[in-house]
Design a protein around this motif. Structure first.
Motif, mmCIF file in Angstrom:
data_model
loop_
_atom_site.group_PDB
_atom_site.id
_atom_site.type_symbol
_atom_site.label_atom_id
_atom_site.label_comp_id
_atom_site.label_asym_id
_atom_site.label_seq_id
_atom_site.Cartn_x
_atom_site.Cartn_y
_atom_site.Cartn_z
ATOM 1 N N GLY A 37 0.779 -1.235 0.000
ATOM 2 C CA GLY A 37 0.000 0.000 0.000
ATOM 3 C C GLY A 37 0.808 1.281 0.000
ATOM 4 O O GLY A 37 0.318 2.322 -0.413
ATOM 5 N N LYS A 38 2.041 1.214 0.485
ATOM 6 C CA LYS A 38 2.892 2.407 0.524
ATOM 7 C C LYS A 38 4.330 1.981 0.767
ATOM 8 O O LYS A 38 4.597 0.831 1.123
ATOM 9 N N ILE A 39 5.248 2.938 0.581
ATOM 10 C CA ILE A 39 6.663 2.708 0.880
ATOM 11 C C ILE A 39 7.287 4.024 1.318
ATOM 12 O O ILE A 39 6.920 5.089 0.828
ATOM 13 N N THR A 40 8.202 3.942 2.264
ATOM 14 C CA THR A 40 8.978 5.118 2.678
ATOM 15 C C THR A 40 10.375 4.995 2.082
ATOM 16 O O THR A 40 10.777 3.914 1.621
ATOM 17 N N LEU A 68 3.988 6.856 -8.792
ATOM 18 C CA LEU A 68 3.777 7.050 -7.355
ATOM 19 C C LEU A 68 3.482 8.507 -7.067
ATOM 20 O O LEU A 68 3.826 9.392 -7.854
ATOM 21 N N GLU A 69 2.841 8.746 -5.927
ATOM 22 C CA GLU A 69 2.646 10.120 -5.464
ATOM 23 C C GLU A 69 3.091 10.205 -4.005
ATOM 24 O O GLU A 69 2.841 9.278 -3.232
ATOM 25 N N PRO A 70 3.786 11.299 -3.662
ATOM 26 C CA PRO A 70 4.263 11.445 -2.292
ATOM 27 C C PRO A 70 3.154 11.963 -1.382
ATOM 28 O O PRO A 70 2.261 12.698 -1.820
ATOM 29 N N HIS A 71 3.222 11.559 -0.121
ATOM 30 C CA HIS A 71 2.298 12.032 0.911
ATOM 31 C C HIS A 71 3.134 12.416 2.115
ATOM 32 O O HIS A 71 4.046 11.681 2.492
ATOM 33 N N TYR A 78 5.779 9.313 2.647
ATOM 34 C CA TYR A 78 5.652 7.962 2.096
ATOM 35 C C TYR A 78 5.089 8.091 0.690
ATOM 36 O O TYR A 78 4.596 9.140 0.305
ATOM 37 N N TYR A 79 5.221 7.046 -0.065
ATOM 38 C CA TYR A 79 4.812 7.044 -1.468
ATOM 39 C C TYR A 79 3.765 5.958 -1.689
ATOM 40 O O TYR A 79 3.942 4.836 -1.209
ATOM 41 N N ALA A 80 2.723 6.303 -2.409
ATOM 42 C CA ALA A 80 1.655 5.363 -2.734
ATOM 43 C C ALA A 80 1.410 5.426 -4.239
ATOM 44 O O ALA A 80 1.825 6.373 -4.908
ATOM 45 N N LEU A 81 0.726 4.416 -4.752
ATOM 46 C CA LEU A 81 0.386 4.441 -6.172
ATOM 47 C C LEU A 81 -0.481 5.653 -6.456
ATOM 48 O O LEU A 81 -1.358 6.013 -5.657
ATOM 49 N N ARG A 82 -0.232 6.285 -7.563
ATOM 50 C CA ARG A 82 -1.021 7.449 -7.971
ATOM 51 C C ARG A 82 -2.433 6.993 -8.273
ATOM 52 O O ARG A 82 -2.639 5.994 -8.950
ATOM 53 N N ARG A 83 -3.397 7.718 -7.763
ATOM 54 C CA ARG A 83 -4.799 7.390 -8.008
ATOM 55 C C ARG A 83 -5.162 7.722 -9.443
ATOM 56 O O ARG A 83 -4.762 8.756 -9.957
#
Length: 86
Positions: A37-40, A68-71, A78-83
């Motif tokens: 779901g995410k990665i740092t 990916l998109e940063p949050h 952390y980085y998650a897949l771009r919606r």
């Protein structure tokens, strides 16, 4: 020959689609995010045994490509897949 499950099939398709534009570490990062779901940056560096700067560079490339998109900010990023649709 055993039949692939959907996750294995998706992984193979992703690698085929992106192998000419991403390095193996970046592919690992995306597959990790798909599973977790995410990665740092810290998780990415532990996964790939890369330097802090190298990790930042690889993750930023995935952001530039729209994968990916940063949050968050700073160490909490952390980085998650771009919606889709963003």
């Amino acid at each position: 020959m055993p039949k692939m499950n959907q996750q294995e099939s998706d992984t193979l398709e992703f690698k085929r689609q992106w192998t000419d534009r991403l390095n193996e570490r970046q592919i690992q990062a995306v597959l990790y995010v798909k599973e977790h779901g995410k990665i740092t940056n810290r998780e990415f560096r532990a996964l790939t045994r890369i330097s802090d700067e190298g990790g930042r560079r690889d993750l930023n490339r995935l952001v530039e490509l729209g994968i990916l998109e940063p949050h968050g900010k700073g160490r909490s990023t952390y980085y998650a897949l771009r919606r889709v649709g963003d």
